[in-house]
Design a protein around this motif. Structure first.
Motif, short mmCIF file in Angstrom:
data_model
loop_
_atom_site.label_atom_id
_atom_site.label_comp_id
_atom_site.label_asym_id
_atom_site.label_seq_id
_atom_site.Cartn_x
_atom_site.Cartn_y
_atom_site.Cartn_z
N PHE A 1 0.12 -0.28 11.79
CA PHE A 1 -0.91 0.65 12.26
C PHE A 1 -1.30 0.28 13.69
N SER A 2 -1.36 1.28 14.57
CA SER A 2 -1.85 1.01 15.91
C SER A 2 -2.67 2.21 16.40
N HIS A 3 -3.49 1.96 17.39
CA HIS A 3 -4.27 3.04 18.00
C HIS A 3 -4.08 2.94 19.51
N GLU A 4 -3.45 3.96 20.10
CA GLU A 4 -3.16 3.97 21.53
C GLU A 4 -2.48 2.68 21.98
N GLY A 5 -1.53 2.25 21.18
CA GLY A 5 -0.73 1.08 21.55
C GLY A 5 -1.33 -0.25 21.15
N ARG A 6 -2.57 -0.26 20.72
CA ARG A 6 -3.26 -1.49 20.30
C ARG A 6 -3.03 -1.71 18.81
N PRO A 7 -2.49 -2.90 18.40
CA PRO A 7 -2.26 -3.15 16.97
C PRO A 7 -3.58 -3.17 16.19
N VAL A 8 -3.59 -2.55 15.04
CA VAL A 8 -4.79 -2.48 14.23
C VAL A 8 -4.60 -3.20 12.89
N ALA A 9 -3.44 -3.02 12.29
CA ALA A 9 -3.20 -3.64 10.98
C ALA A 9 -1.73 -3.60 10.66
N GLN A 10 -1.29 -4.50 9.75
CA GLN A 10 0.04 -4.33 9.19
C GLN A 10 0.00 -4.65 7.70
N GLY A 11 0.79 -3.88 6.95
CA GLY A 11 0.70 -4.01 5.50
C GLY A 11 2.05 -3.93 4.83
N LYS A 12 2.05 -4.25 3.54
CA LYS A 12 3.27 -4.16 2.72
C LYS A 12 2.90 -3.54 1.37
N MET A 13 3.88 -2.92 0.77
CA MET A 13 3.65 -2.32 -0.53
C MET A 13 4.98 -2.32 -1.26
N VAL A 14 4.98 -2.72 -2.53
CA VAL A 14 6.18 -2.65 -3.35
C VAL A 14 5.95 -1.64 -4.47
N SER A 15 6.82 -0.63 -4.50
CA SER A 15 6.71 0.43 -5.52
C SER A 15 7.93 0.35 -6.42
N VAL A 16 7.70 0.61 -7.71
CA VAL A 16 8.79 0.54 -8.68
C VAL A 16 9.02 1.92 -9.28
N CYS A 17 10.27 2.34 -9.26
CA CYS A 17 10.64 3.64 -9.82
C CYS A 17 10.53 3.56 -11.34
N CYS A 18 9.68 4.41 -11.91
CA CYS A 18 9.45 4.36 -13.36
C CYS A 18 9.62 5.74 -13.97
N ARG A 19 10.08 5.74 -15.20
CA ARG A 19 10.18 6.94 -16.00
C ARG A 19 9.08 6.85 -17.05
N ILE A 20 8.27 7.90 -17.11
CA ILE A 20 7.14 7.87 -18.04
C ILE A 20 7.30 9.01 -19.03
N GLU A 21 7.62 8.65 -20.29
CA GLU A 21 7.69 9.64 -21.37
C GLU A 21 6.27 9.83 -21.91
N PRO A 22 5.94 11.04 -22.36
CA PRO A 22 4.58 11.29 -22.87
C PRO A 22 4.16 10.26 -23.91
N GLY A 23 2.97 9.69 -23.72
CA GLY A 23 2.43 8.73 -24.69
C GLY A 23 3.08 7.36 -24.66
N GLN A 24 4.00 7.13 -23.72
CA GLN A 24 4.66 5.83 -23.61
C GLN A 24 4.22 5.12 -22.32
N PRO A 25 4.28 3.80 -22.29
CA PRO A 25 4.01 3.10 -21.03
C PRO A 25 5.17 3.34 -20.05
N PRO A 26 4.93 3.24 -18.73
CA PRO A 26 5.98 3.44 -17.74
C PRO A 26 7.12 2.45 -17.96
N LYS A 27 8.38 2.89 -17.78
CA LYS A 27 9.55 2.00 -17.91
C LYS A 27 10.33 2.07 -16.61
N SER A 28 10.62 0.92 -16.01
CA SER A 28 11.34 0.95 -14.73
C SER A 28 12.72 1.54 -14.94
#
Lengths: 147, 147, 147, 147
Positions: free
Chosen positions: B96-123
């Motif tokens: 993240f930057s504003h007019e060239g000035r650094p503001v923040a940097q972040g990371k995120m890990v997302s997992v592809c999941c299949r969710i059947e009705p009434g079941q917990p997510p399964k990768s």
């Protein structure tokens, strides 16, 4: 040896998302609210006015690992511990669980800053009395690996 | 060699806090919105229906380091890169930057999941076409240390 | 004659804005949370599962008039009353104050709906037991003009 | 005769709730963001600094009627009109639709205030140039009942 600060938070409807669970970003507001509750417990506030200046605690980093999910109206148990007290910063650890089931764990580093009107925040040493009170929740790192 | 996905986000009033700046938790919603914009750019969505099942991307971790502040109505430039593509997970980097000035940097890990009705997510494995498209934004780790 | 349901809510930091006060939109989440607390008090929940269907209470209208301001960590006293019970709808009144000083008053109309999977919500009569319990908080309109 | 200010807003994931739709409180932030976009279009901002003072627009009332639902990633068309310009207040009307289908309509009254440091906000006359520019969006009440 060390003590944990414990608080609770019910998942509100506006914090759930279309996947039916508490949105991942809500955990950061839960961490902040737990930090503020801890500071109130210690007799202070995350925002204090000293004349025209304000003493506050901007965050320099925040992270969260998700192990489970919570749904609307479920109550989270939140344990807060102090991982490290620096000259002007405090690193907090948070553990979230629901009925004994782990849900998430997070960290947050806050820096004590003095903010004069119209000036950017400047880090400032934490008051010695507050350091003394925060130690009560300091993780005992001698006997256990830090999580 | 690698490409960055770029998007912008204006800081809205309801995202500022009493310190006059964008609240630290807002950056996690900014990251999520940038991830979703990237997936739209690649011709898919973070939520897809396959018959009765839903294919979605719950997060397993998220973190952010704050380097500066942004105020109401300032526009953030957001750069997204893909740090790593696993069998069913994607690790994203955000700057993240504003007019060239650094503001923040972040990371995120997302997992592809299949969710059947009434079941917990399964990768579930990421579709090969999506892997191919995500590679366009994969950080070139051969020539530079990962940030 | 009528009773008021009373609850409290502390203004959290992430709910304040750059003007230093609770953001006006936060009052709508406070109203919703007070409605949900009232339903819990009456032994039910705003979201109930009946087999595959969900019985929930979407809103058809919401409004708020602001008379004062509240700041971070101030505690709002919230009084909830039931203004009117229709066949499938409930109109709630909310009064917000801080240490006796009026801050806001609002209204919200929620409609009891049955939601079958993949169908749009359909309004449904409120269960007679719930109507009976809600009457406890019904504003006595015989002796006073409604606010 | 009168003109409408038009803007758009995509429903973000964090704005949906466990019912799978944009949360009712999100419409108040959409209204605020549309008001701010209108003020930017007119060459001003909802927050202006005049020396040590701030000229801003706290809300005295806000309301919304819901006619339909919107889901994640759907784009709302938002039409803003000015219903009334008082000495120091502006009443706005908002109409939300998705692909021609009405979703909601709302109202918001904002009061122009001057805020000196450490003082409560004081209402102040709207600058004549801004009144002139706002008239462009004033609803023509001579020929039609106001909605």
């Amino acid at each position: 040896m060390s003590e944990q600060f414990r608080t609770q938070r019910r998942v509100e409807f506006c914090e759930t998302d279309a996947a039916g669970i508490a949105h991942f970003s809500a955990f950061f507001t839960y961490m902040e609210q737990a930090e503020h509750a801890l500071l109130r417990e210690l007799g202070t506030s995350v925002v204090r006015h000293e004349g025209e200046a304000v003493v506050s605690w901007p965050r320099v980093s925040a992270s969260c690992d998700y192990q489970g999910m919570v749904r609307f109206e479920q109550v989270l148990d939140i344990e807060v511990a102090v991982e490290r007290i620096g000259g002007s910063s405090v690193a907090y650890q948070f553990r979230f669980s629901h009925e004994g089931r782990p849900v998430a764990q997070g960290k947050m580093v806050s820096v004590c800053c003095r903010i004069e009107p119209g000036q950017p925040p400047k880090s400032t040493p934490i008051a010695p009395e507050l350091v003394a009170r925060l130690r009560r929740f300091l993780v005992d790192t001698s006997s256990s690996a830090s999580p």
